[in-house]
Design a protein around this motif. Structure first.
Motif, PDB file in Angstrom:
ATOM      1  N   LEU A 122       0.828  -1.185   0.000  1.00 57.69           N
ATOM      2  CA  LEU A 122       0.000   0.000   0.000  1.00 57.69           C
ATOM      3  C   LEU A 122       0.877   1.255   0.000  1.00 57.69           C
ATOM      4  O   LEU A 122       1.890   1.306   0.682  1.00 57.69           O
ATOM      5  CB  LEU A 122      -0.907   0.022   1.236  1.00 57.69           C
ATOM      6  N   VAL A 123       0.479   2.241  -0.766  1.00 59.76           N
ATOM      7  CA  VAL A 123       1.180   3.521  -0.791  1.00 59.76           C
ATOM      8  C   VAL A 123       0.693   4.347   0.391  1.00 59.76           C
ATOM      9  O   VAL A 123      -0.505   4.618   0.522  1.00 59.76           O
ATOM     10  CB  VAL A 123       0.908   4.260  -2.113  1.00 59.76           C
ATOM     11  N   TYR A 124       1.621   4.727   1.275  1.00 58.52           N
ATOM     12  CA  TYR A 124       1.301   5.443   2.514  1.00 58.52           C
ATOM     13  C   TYR A 124       0.296   4.663   3.365  1.00 58.52           C
ATOM     14  O   TYR A 124      -0.420   5.251   4.178  1.00 58.52           O
ATOM     15  CB  TYR A 124       0.755   6.838   2.221  1.00 58.52           C
ATOM     16  N   GLY A 125       0.243   3.362   3.182  1.00 57.29           N
ATOM     17  CA  GLY A 125      -0.688   2.547   3.941  1.00 57.29           C
ATOM     18  C   GLY A 125      -2.133   2.757   3.536  1.00 57.29           C
ATOM     19  O   GLY A 125      -3.054   2.286   4.204  1.00 57.29           O
ATOM     20  N   ILE A 126      -2.337   3.455   2.413  1.00 54.10           N
ATOM     21  CA  ILE A 126      -3.689   3.844   1.988  1.00 54.10           C
ATOM     22  C   ILE A 126      -3.992   3.415   0.554  1.00 54.10           C
ATOM     23  O   ILE A 126      -5.013   2.783   0.274  1.00 54.10           O
ATOM     24  CB  ILE A 126      -3.865   5.379   2.068  1.00 54.10           C
TER      25      ILE A 126
END
Length: 215
Positions: free
Chosen positions: A21-25
């Motif tokens: 995930l990118v930035y966990g988002i």
């Protein structure tokens, strides 16, 4: 959200069972390029920057973004990429070759959610016109400052290229009213300049824009 769950499963399969995930988002399924010729695409830079503003790290550095989130659809790079392609202003640049900005809170003042329904692309001139400089004005209302030498409250407004002096007043409320009147007229004037270039929702939002003393 069933659509998001379906999308995540699809991305997981496309990525061969490995998904970071990118930035966990954000989720990048790889359906569209993140880079072309070794450089990040405009869509990816916008998406990546948007996701970063939805993180606590940025909230701590820039408190005005505290609580900012994005829609489930915008968490997917595929959706965001396709959405950008369909938006008026996405490919536009101003006279100084600056790309238009992705804006989330002009259609709905104070909005904290990046989404397909709340975002539009905005020319640099409009974006600059609506930026608030909280730190520089101190404790007084927007557009108002105390001038010790004159022992009066000054009203002034940035037109984008310069600061326009609007007069000296006995009270901050009077100074703010002068600022409000000038600023709202200026915003409408700029709206007319861009009427045929911007999203119709943006044009209407500019016509309806109201400067509040709490801004």
């Amino acid at each position: 959200n069933s659509n998001l769950v379906y999308y995540l499963i699809k991305c997981f399969r496309v990525c061969g069972g490995h998904m970071n995930l990118v930035y966990g988002i954000g989720v990048n399924s790889g359906e569209y390029p993140a880079k072309v010729g070794g450089k990040h695409t405009k869509q990816y830079k916008l998406w990546h920057g948007m996701l970063s503003r939805c993180t606590e790290k940025v909230w701590n550095e820039r408190p005005t973004y505290t609580g900012t989130t994005c829609s489930d659809n915008f968490k997917g790079y595929t959706f965001f990429y396709e959405w950008c392609q369909q938006q008026l202003g996405f490919i536009n640049k101003d006279e100084n070759s600056r790309c238009w900005h992705l804006d989330k809170d002009l259609l709905t003042k104070g909005n904290k959610v990046y989404s397909e329904d709340t975002c539009v692309f905005v020319p640099h001139r409009i974006n600059l016109l609506l930026i608030k400089r909280d730190a520089s004005r101190g404790d007084w209302p927007v557009g108002v400052s105390w001038r010790k030498k004159a022992e009066k409250f000054e009203a002034s407004c940035s037109t984008g290229s310069k600061s326009q002096h609007l007069g000296f007043f006995d009270t901050p409320q009077e100074a703010f009213l002068a600022y409000k009147t000038f600023k709202e007229a200026l915003i409408k004037e700029v709206a007319e300049d861009y009427k045929d270039q911007v999203d119709s929702r943006l044009y209407q939002a500019l016509l309806d824009y109201r400067v509040e003393i709490t801004d």
